[in-house]
Write a protein that holds these residues in place. Sequence first.
Motif, PDB file in Angstrom:
ATOM      1  N   GLY A  29       0.710  -1.275  -0.331  1.00  0.00           N
ATOM      2  CA  GLY A  29      -0.038  -0.219  -0.475  1.00  0.00           C
ATOM      3  C   GLY A  29       1.243   1.108  -0.153  1.00  0.00           C
ATOM      4  O   GLY A  29       0.798   2.518  -0.493  1.00  0.00           O
ATOM      5  N   ALA A  30       1.557   1.197   0.523  1.00  0.00           N
ATOM      6  CA  ALA A  30       2.883   2.246   0.761  1.00  0.00           C
ATOM      7  C   ALA A  30       3.490   2.943  -0.387  1.00  0.00           C
ATOM      8  O   ALA A  30       4.225   3.550  -0.868  1.00  0.00           O
ATOM      9  CB  ALA A  30       3.722   2.567   2.008  1.00  0.00           C
ATOM     10  N   LYS A  31       3.754   2.132  -1.204  1.00  0.00           N
ATOM     11  CA  LYS A  31       4.654   1.672  -3.139  1.00  0.00           C
ATOM     12  C   LYS A  31       3.967   2.257  -3.929  1.00  0.00           C
ATOM     13  O   LYS A  31       4.109   3.305  -4.650  1.00  0.00           O
ATOM     14  CB  LYS A  31       5.019  -0.012  -2.914  1.00  0.00           C
ATOM     15  CG  LYS A  31       6.031  -0.128  -2.283  1.00  0.00           C
ATOM     16  CD  LYS A  31       6.136  -1.637  -3.496  1.00  0.00           C
ATOM     17  CE  LYS A  31       7.243  -2.137  -2.833  1.00  0.00           C
ATOM     18  NZ  LYS A  31       7.540  -3.940  -3.320  1.00  0.00           N
ATOM     19  N   HIS A  32       2.078   1.904  -3.092  1.00  0.00           N
ATOM     20  CA  HIS A  32       0.632   2.618  -3.748  1.00  0.00           C
ATOM     21  C   HIS A  32      -0.033   4.083  -3.589  1.00  0.00           C
ATOM     22  O   HIS A  32      -0.236   4.542  -4.369  1.00  0.00           O
ATOM     23  CB  HIS A  32       0.091   1.114  -4.316  1.00  0.00           C
ATOM     24  CG  HIS A  32       0.239   0.654  -5.443  1.00  0.00           C
ATOM     25  ND1 HIS A  32       1.322   0.246  -6.920  1.00  0.00           N
ATOM     26  CD2 HIS A  32       1.029  -1.073  -5.040  1.00  0.00           C
ATOM     27  CE1 HIS A  32       1.312  -1.012  -7.032  1.00  0.00           C
ATOM     28  NE2 HIS A  32       1.282  -1.381  -6.262  1.00  0.00           N
ATOM     29  N   GLY A  33       0.850   4.695  -2.710  1.00  0.00           N
ATOM     30  CA  GLY A  33       0.898   5.425  -2.361  1.00  0.00           C
ATOM     31  C   GLY A  33      -0.545   6.005  -1.026  1.00  0.00           C
ATOM     32  O   GLY A  33      -1.283   6.596  -1.258  1.00  0.00           O
ATOM     33  N   VAL A  34      -1.095   4.481  -1.187  1.00  0.00           N
ATOM     34  CA  VAL A  34      -2.038   3.844  -0.514  1.00  0.00           C
ATOM     35  C   VAL A  34      -1.410   3.991   1.278  1.00  0.00           C
ATOM     36  O   VAL A  34      -0.798   3.201   1.021  1.00  0.00           O
ATOM     37  CB  VAL A  34      -2.990   2.800  -0.541  1.00  0.00           C
ATOM     38  CG1 VAL A  34      -4.450   2.717   0.508  1.00  0.00           C
ATOM     39  CG2 VAL A  34      -3.544   2.892  -1.986  1.00  0.00           C
ATOM     40  N   SER A  35      -2.198   4.514   2.404  1.00  0.00           N
ATOM     41  CA  SER A  35      -2.206   5.015   3.373  1.00  0.00           C
ATOM     42  C   SER A  35      -3.357   3.916   4.787  1.00  0.00           C
ATOM     43  O   SER A  35      -4.227   3.865   4.267  1.00  0.00           O
ATOM     44  CB  SER A  35      -2.529   6.039   4.364  1.00  0.00           C
ATOM     45  OG  SER A  35      -2.620   6.378   5.884  1.00  0.00           O
ATOM     46  N   ILE A  36      -2.078   2.297   5.201  1.00  0.00           N
ATOM     47  CA  ILE A  36      -3.438   1.829   5.832  1.00  0.00           C
ATOM     48  C   ILE A  36      -3.173   1.852   7.277  1.00  0.00           C
ATOM     49  O   ILE A  36      -1.798   2.000   7.985  1.00  0.00           O
ATOM     50  CB  ILE A  36      -2.749   0.698   6.143  1.00  0.00           C
ATOM     51  CG1 ILE A  36      -2.900   0.318   3.866  1.00  0.00           C
ATOM     52  CG2 ILE A  36      -3.709  -0.598   6.213  1.00  0.00           C
ATOM     53  CD1 ILE A  36      -1.990  -1.319   4.159  1.00  0.00           C
ATOM     54  N   PRO A  37      -4.349   2.456   8.332  1.00  0.00           N
ATOM     55  CA  PRO A  37      -4.302   2.902   8.946  1.00  0.00           C
ATOM     56  C   PRO A  37      -4.328   0.842  10.413  1.00  0.00           C
ATOM     57  O   PRO A  37      -3.988   0.011   9.684  1.00  0.00           O
ATOM     58  CB  PRO A  37      -5.455   2.850  10.242  1.00  0.00           C
ATOM     59  CG  PRO A  37      -6.332   2.567   8.346  1.00  0.00           C
ATOM     60  CD  PRO A  37      -5.517   2.619   7.310  1.00  0.00           C
TER      61      PRO A  37
END
Length: 70
Positions: A29-37
Amino acid sequence: MSLAVRGTARKTWRRLVQTYTVLCARDDGAKHGVSIPDGIWACVRCHQPHLELSALHHHLRTEHPGATAG
């Protein structure tokens, strides 16, 4: 294939999927710019959501004095 072997294979597969979800999905997710709480907490009194436990504690201290987070 015996039932015991099938059950063990299922458990192993579930553990692998869970391990990927916990360890790798956050990095993907971080590689694709998505923040996962890490988690989402909600106030039991007003149901306001919080992405961090410390934010929930702060909310309870300031908005609902005397309330506990448990």
